[in-house]
Design a protein around this motif. Sequence first.
Motif, PDB file in Angstrom:
ATOM      1  N   LEU A  10      36.797  45.852  41.245  1.00  0.00           N
ATOM      2  CA  LEU A  10      36.629  44.477  41.722  1.00  0.00           C
ATOM      3  C   LEU A  10      35.308  44.391  42.481  1.00  0.00           C
ATOM      4  O   LEU A  10      35.077  45.160  43.415  1.00  0.00           O
ATOM      5  CB  LEU A  10      37.772  44.070  42.655  1.00  0.00           C
ATOM      6  CG  LEU A  10      39.209  44.328  42.183  1.00  0.00           C
ATOM      7  CD1 LEU A  10      40.196  43.843  43.240  1.00  0.00           C
ATOM      8  CD2 LEU A  10      39.476  43.637  40.862  1.00  0.00           C
ATOM      9  N   VAL A  11      34.457  43.482  42.067  1.00  0.00           N
ATOM     10  CA  VAL A  11      33.184  43.260  42.765  1.00  0.00           C
ATOM     11  C   VAL A  11      33.310  41.952  43.539  1.00  0.00           C
ATOM     12  O   VAL A  11      33.545  40.899  42.954  1.00  0.00           O
ATOM     13  CB  VAL A  11      32.000  43.178  41.777  1.00  0.00           C
ATOM     14  CG1 VAL A  11      30.693  42.965  42.533  1.00  0.00           C
ATOM     15  CG2 VAL A  11      31.928  44.439  40.928  1.00  0.00           C
TER      16      VAL A  11
ATOM     17  N   HIS B 218      35.551  47.340  45.100  1.00  0.00           N
ATOM     18  CA  HIS B 218      36.852  47.937  45.420  1.00  0.00           C
ATOM     19  C   HIS B 218      37.470  48.431  44.121  1.00  0.00           C
ATOM     20  O   HIS B 218      37.475  47.707  43.118  1.00  0.00           O
ATOM     21  CB  HIS B 218      37.746  46.875  46.073  1.00  0.00           C
ATOM     22  CG  HIS B 218      39.136  47.340  46.385  1.00  0.00           C
ATOM     23  ND1 HIS B 218      39.442  48.089  47.498  1.00  0.00           N
ATOM     24  CD2 HIS B 218      40.312  47.140  45.727  1.00  0.00           C
ATOM     25  CE1 HIS B 218      40.742  48.337  47.517  1.00  0.00           C
ATOM     26  NE2 HIS B 218      41.296  47.774  46.452  1.00  0.00           N
ATOM     27  N   ARG B 219      37.969  49.647  44.144  1.00  0.00           N
ATOM     28  CA  ARG B 219      38.624  50.195  42.952  1.00  0.00           C
ATOM     29  C   ARG B 219      40.120  50.332  43.211  1.00  0.00           C
ATOM     30  O   ARG B 219      40.544  50.643  44.328  1.00  0.00           O
ATOM     31  CB  ARG B 219      38.036  51.560  42.585  1.00  0.00           C
ATOM     32  CG  ARG B 219      36.590  51.491  42.134  1.00  0.00           C
ATOM     33  CD  ARG B 219      36.086  52.829  41.637  1.00  0.00           C
ATOM     34  NE  ARG B 219      36.634  53.165  40.334  1.00  0.00           N
ATOM     35  CZ  ARG B 219      35.933  53.704  39.331  1.00  0.00           C
ATOM     36  NH1 ARG B 219      34.641  53.946  39.486  1.00  0.00           N
ATOM     37  NH2 ARG B 219      36.506  54.000  38.191  1.00  0.00           N
ATOM     38  N   CYS B 220      40.901  50.101  42.169  1.00  0.00           N
ATOM     39  CA  CYS B 220      42.351  50.244  42.303  1.00  0.00           C
ATOM     40  C   CYS B 220      42.950  50.569  40.941  1.00  0.00           C
ATOM     41  O   CYS B 220      42.284  50.468  39.908  1.00  0.00           O
ATOM     42  CB  CYS B 220      42.975  48.967  42.869  1.00  0.00           C
ATOM     43  SG  CYS B 220      42.744  47.509  41.827  1.00  0.00           S
ATOM     44  N   ASN B 221      44.235  50.943  40.962  1.00  0.00           N
ATOM     45  CA  ASN B 221      44.913  51.230  39.702  1.00  0.00           C
ATOM     46  C   ASN B 221      45.653  49.991  39.204  1.00  0.00           C
ATOM     47  O   ASN B 221      45.653  48.937  39.850  1.00  0.00           O
ATOM     48  CB  ASN B 221      45.867  52.421  39.860  1.00  0.00           C
ATOM     49  CG  ASN B 221      46.900  52.176  40.960  1.00  0.00           C
ATOM     50  OD1 ASN B 221      47.373  51.056  41.145  1.00  0.00           O
ATOM     51  ND2 ASN B 221      47.248  53.226  41.697  1.00  0.00           N
ATOM     52  N   LYS B 222      46.294  50.126  38.086  1.00  0.00           N
ATOM     53  CA  LYS B 222      46.967  48.996  37.439  1.00  0.00           C
ATOM     54  C   LYS B 222      48.073  48.409  38.312  1.00  0.00           C
ATOM     55  O   LYS B 222      48.194  47.184  38.449  1.00  0.00           O
ATOM     56  CB  LYS B 222      47.537  49.467  36.097  1.00  0.00           C
ATOM     57  CG  LYS B 222      48.371  48.433  35.369  1.00  0.00           C
ATOM     58  CD  LYS B 222      49.014  49.051  34.139  1.00  0.00           C
ATOM     59  CE  LYS B 222      50.121  48.165  33.598  1.00  0.00           C
ATOM     60  NZ  LYS B 222      50.826  48.795  32.467  1.00  0.00           N
TER      61      LYS B 222
ATOM     62  N   PRO C  17      41.225  36.684  49.858  1.00  0.00           N
ATOM     63  CA  PRO C  17      41.694  35.817  48.771  1.00  0.00           C
ATOM     64  C   PRO C  17      40.985  36.137  47.456  1.00  0.00           C
ATOM     65  O   PRO C  17      39.849  36.637  47.450  1.00  0.00           O
ATOM     66  CB  PRO C  17      41.329  34.408  49.260  1.00  0.00           C
ATOM     67  CG  PRO C  17      41.171  34.536  50.736  1.00  0.00           C
ATOM     68  CD  PRO C  17      40.641  35.922  50.966  1.00  0.00           C
ATOM     69  N   LEU C  18      41.644  35.838  46.365  1.00  0.00           N
ATOM     70  CA  LEU C  18      41.085  36.135  45.041  1.00  0.00           C
ATOM     71  C   LEU C  18      39.773  35.399  44.796  1.00  0.00           C
ATOM     72  O   LEU C  18      38.963  35.835  43.973  1.00  0.00           O
ATOM     73  CB  LEU C  18      42.097  35.761  43.946  1.00  0.00           C
ATOM     74  CG  LEU C  18      43.451  36.486  43.988  1.00  0.00           C
ATOM     75  CD1 LEU C  18      44.308  36.057  42.806  1.00  0.00           C
ATOM     76  CD2 LEU C  18      43.267  37.995  43.986  1.00  0.00           C
ATOM     77  N   ASP C  19      39.559  34.288  45.512  1.00  0.00           N
ATOM     78  CA  ASP C  19      38.330  33.512  45.321  1.00  0.00           C
ATOM     79  C   ASP C  19      37.076  34.332  45.582  1.00  0.00           C
ATOM     80  O   ASP C  19      35.998  34.016  45.077  1.00  0.00           O
ATOM     81  CB  ASP C  19      38.304  32.300  46.264  1.00  0.00           C
ATOM     82  CG  ASP C  19      39.599  31.521  46.273  1.00  0.00           C
ATOM     83  OD1 ASP C  19      40.571  32.043  46.840  1.00  0.00           O
ATOM     84  OD2 ASP C  19      39.626  30.413  45.721  1.00  0.00           O
ATOM     85  N   TYR C  20      37.212  35.370  46.413  1.00  0.00           N
ATOM     86  CA  TYR C  20      36.043  36.158  46.790  1.00  0.00           C
ATOM     87  C   TYR C  20      35.699  37.237  45.759  1.00  0.00           C
ATOM     88  O   TYR C  20      34.741  37.979  45.949  1.00  0.00           O
ATOM     89  CB  TYR C  20      36.257  36.799  48.164  1.00  0.00           C
ATOM     90  CG  TYR C  20      36.082  35.814  49.289  1.00  0.00           C
ATOM     91  CD1 TYR C  20      34.818  35.527  49.797  1.00  0.00           C
ATOM     92  CD2 TYR C  20      37.168  35.141  49.829  1.00  0.00           C
ATOM     93  CE1 TYR C  20      34.649  34.608  50.813  1.00  0.00           C
ATOM     94  CE2 TYR C  20      37.009  34.220  50.849  1.00  0.00           C
ATOM     95  CZ  TYR C  20      35.748  33.956  51.338  1.00  0.00           C
ATOM     96  OH  TYR C  20      35.579  33.036  52.342  1.00  0.00           O
ATOM     97  N   ILE C  21      36.477  37.323  44.703  1.00  0.00           N
ATOM     98  CA  ILE C  21      36.150  38.276  43.637  1.00  0.00           C
ATOM     99  C   ILE C  21      35.087  37.649  42.744  1.00  0.00           C
ATOM    100  O   ILE C  21      35.273  36.564  42.202  1.00  0.00           O
ATOM    101  CB  ILE C  21      37.393  38.643  42.804  1.00  0.00           C
ATOM    102  CG1 ILE C  21      38.439  39.334  43.687  1.00  0.00           C
ATOM    103  CG2 ILE C  21      37.006  39.552  41.646  1.00  0.00           C
ATOM    104  CD1 ILE C  21      39.744  39.639  42.963  1.00  0.00           C
ATOM    105  N   ASP C  22      33.978  38.347  42.600  1.00  0.00           N
ATOM    106  CA  ASP C  22      32.871  37.847  41.776  1.00  0.00           C
ATOM    107  C   ASP C  22      33.020  38.314  40.329  1.00  0.00           C
ATOM    108  O   ASP C  22      32.830  37.540  39.396  1.00  0.00           O
ATOM    109  CB  ASP C  22      31.545  38.344  42.365  1.00  0.00           C
ATOM    110  CG  ASP C  22      30.350  37.537  41.886  1.00  0.00           C
ATOM    111  OD1 ASP C  22      30.564  36.467  41.286  1.00  0.00           O
ATOM    112  OD2 ASP C  22      29.206  37.967  42.114  1.00  0.00           O
ATOM    113  N   HIS C  23      33.346  39.591  40.165  1.00  0.00           N
ATOM    114  CA  HIS C  23      33.520  40.161  38.821  1.00  0.00           C
ATOM    115  C   HIS C  23      34.666  41.168  38.846  1.00  0.00           C
ATOM    116  O   HIS C  23      34.937  41.791  39.876  1.00  0.00           O
ATOM    117  CB  HIS C  23      32.251  40.883  38.346  1.00  0.00           C
ATOM    118  CG  HIS C  23      31.046  40.004  38.248  1.00  0.00           C
ATOM    119  ND1 HIS C  23      30.881  39.055  37.265  1.00  0.00           N
ATOM    120  CD2 HIS C  23      29.939  39.926  39.029  1.00  0.00           C
ATOM    121  CE1 HIS C  23      29.729  38.438  37.438  1.00  0.00           C
ATOM    122  NE2 HIS C  23      29.141  38.939  38.505  1.00  0.00           N
ATOM    123  N   ILE C  24      35.300  41.317  37.692  1.00  0.00           N
ATOM    124  CA  ILE C  24      36.324  42.354  37.515  1.00  0.00           C
ATOM    125  C   ILE C  24      35.952  43.166  36.284  1.00  0.00           C
ATOM    126  O   ILE C  24      35.682  42.602  35.219  1.00  0.00           O
ATOM    127  CB  ILE C  24      37.730  41.745  37.322  1.00  0.00           C
ATOM    128  CG1 ILE C  24      38.142  40.943  38.560  1.00  0.00           C
ATOM    129  CG2 ILE C  24      38.756  42.839  37.046  1.00  0.00           C
ATOM    130  CD1 ILE C  24      39.469  40.218  38.403  1.00  0.00           C
TER     131      ILE C  24
END
Length: 601
Positions: free
Chosen positions: A473-474, A313-317, A582-589
């Motif tokens: 966000l991966v 997922h891509r997003c801005n600041k 939830p943020l827990d599912y983010i593997d890498h940023i």
Amino acid sequence: MDSTIYRPTCSKHDSCDQLNDETHMRVFFHRLPCKYDSQCEHIDDKEHCKTYSHPGFCIEKGYCKDMSELHLLKYRHVPLCNDGLSCSLLIKNDNSHCTTYRHSKNNCEFGLYCINFHNHEHIEDKNHPFNPSCPFTPYMCEFYDKFLENLDKNNSSISLNVETHCSRYSHICPYGRQCTDQLHKQNIKSTIHIIRFECPNKENCQLIDDENHLNSYSHPTICDIRLLCSYKKFDCPDHSNLEHIKQYRHSGHIEHIGVSGYLGLNKNINFVQNQNEMIRNIQTYLRSAKWDQTTITISDELKQWIRALQPTHRCNKLIFESILVHGHIMSRDHMNSLTKSDSVAKAAKHHTKIKRIFDKINNPSVKQTCEEYIKILVEIQFNKIGKTKTVSESLEDELLKSKLKLNRLHRYVTSEDVETIQALTIEIAEGSLQLHSSPTGIGFGFDQSLGTNKHVFGVLGPHTGYYYGDIILVFRHELMYHPDSNFSIQAATTFGQSKNAYKFRPWLTDPGSPETRIEHFHRNKLHCSIPGYEDAAAYELMALTGLPKKSLTNIDLKAIQQRWLNIDSHCVFEAHLPQLIPLDYIDHIYIAKTTFDSLST
């Protein structure tokens, strides 16, 4: 006496009881015991049998059930029946058949190294030297974890329940190929020895901090199954200490992971039918368009690559900061709901830290007071930042009363908890109001018709859509197994007014109206939990890559990856993820250092 002189064979043959009588032994010939016993390959060779003796047949004949190695060496047996224990003649107790053929389980060829210990059919069909396996081995058995913890201590510290369980059931040996006690009788019965692949880098491995890697490969001086750390992964003070990691594992099942709610977004989609239809459409097209090959052969390499793809997922600041404040990645539909103070109060209540405070409260009236406090805080922020930019005295009075009430309930809610609730609620309210000015996503109106506005958008695989933002966000791959997740071969909007889906994928037939195109879009979705989804996805990738030349020649993984990186992100797998992640599912940023440095503190 000359050994070349013919000596008659002893009449007692192999049962002679005068083997210690020197005269008898010199007069009569005795065969030597064959070192292979009943397993000798030449047991029926007459010439061989003149010199060597072999065991006789087991008196149980076909009824013998003893498959121990010692028994099989000591006695010959009638051949095994091909139908085994399911033989109809055995069930009918046909004596003639049962004395001629043996009915028993075969020994597993892998013995104590068998990897099929959880395969019920295999265990029922084959004999194994170990006890029945614990259903929770290798990583989920609490009893065995306690047993390993006390292995080097006094046995008296092991409880009876633990000892009984570990004696009754077998577990995976924690030492793997490094075990020095594999042939110990007790060890054989209670332990299964799995010989893992060795890490090719051995002592120089750079993935020591990767739990999945350590749980998959053997490393020198590191147990295959390490002791279980008493801390959860993210609470462990030594979670980044390599020496600690070498000794202790942090299992995923004890790791705190937020829950992504279920909305039933896929309840009317038949994914099995979808993937079959997608494959059939491509096969029909290849034949009608007269491609050089009309049959697609999918390599294992391509299948593995598809299975390994992670949603990104891509997003801005601005959006990223909002995500951090709310503790979730949100769909556009959910963001739109944050224009209402009630929805924001609800979002604040479900923030991870506030939720933990609520979980500690057992008194319903105290919980209600906390909820009222949150609602008032949100109302005040909406009034401050909203059109009036003022806060009524009555609202301020209510806030003060609510806070005083909470302070009096210090047995249930500490002053620190009250401050945490206040700070986070204000932050979430301010973030929600700021978010209205720049909601995430491109925001196509067609998304609402498709229902995709209820999903978090992403790409299943590399995301090159720079126009969404430069923060990437991966997510963990398991997010694709959520019942609300799915993915389409290309962006949902290609089924809109542009009708690009039918231009980009000529094997699709335009049904003619906006309503039927929406239905057609839903029939082109896949789900990663459905067996065979990777076949349908591979068909699409290979056909799309070969489309310019109408050829499947040289269409391999490299060619597919090359195409992926050189086309617009709307033309690759579009992931439709749960509404709240939830943020827990983010593997890498992945974030540029300049962007990171500019983030609000």
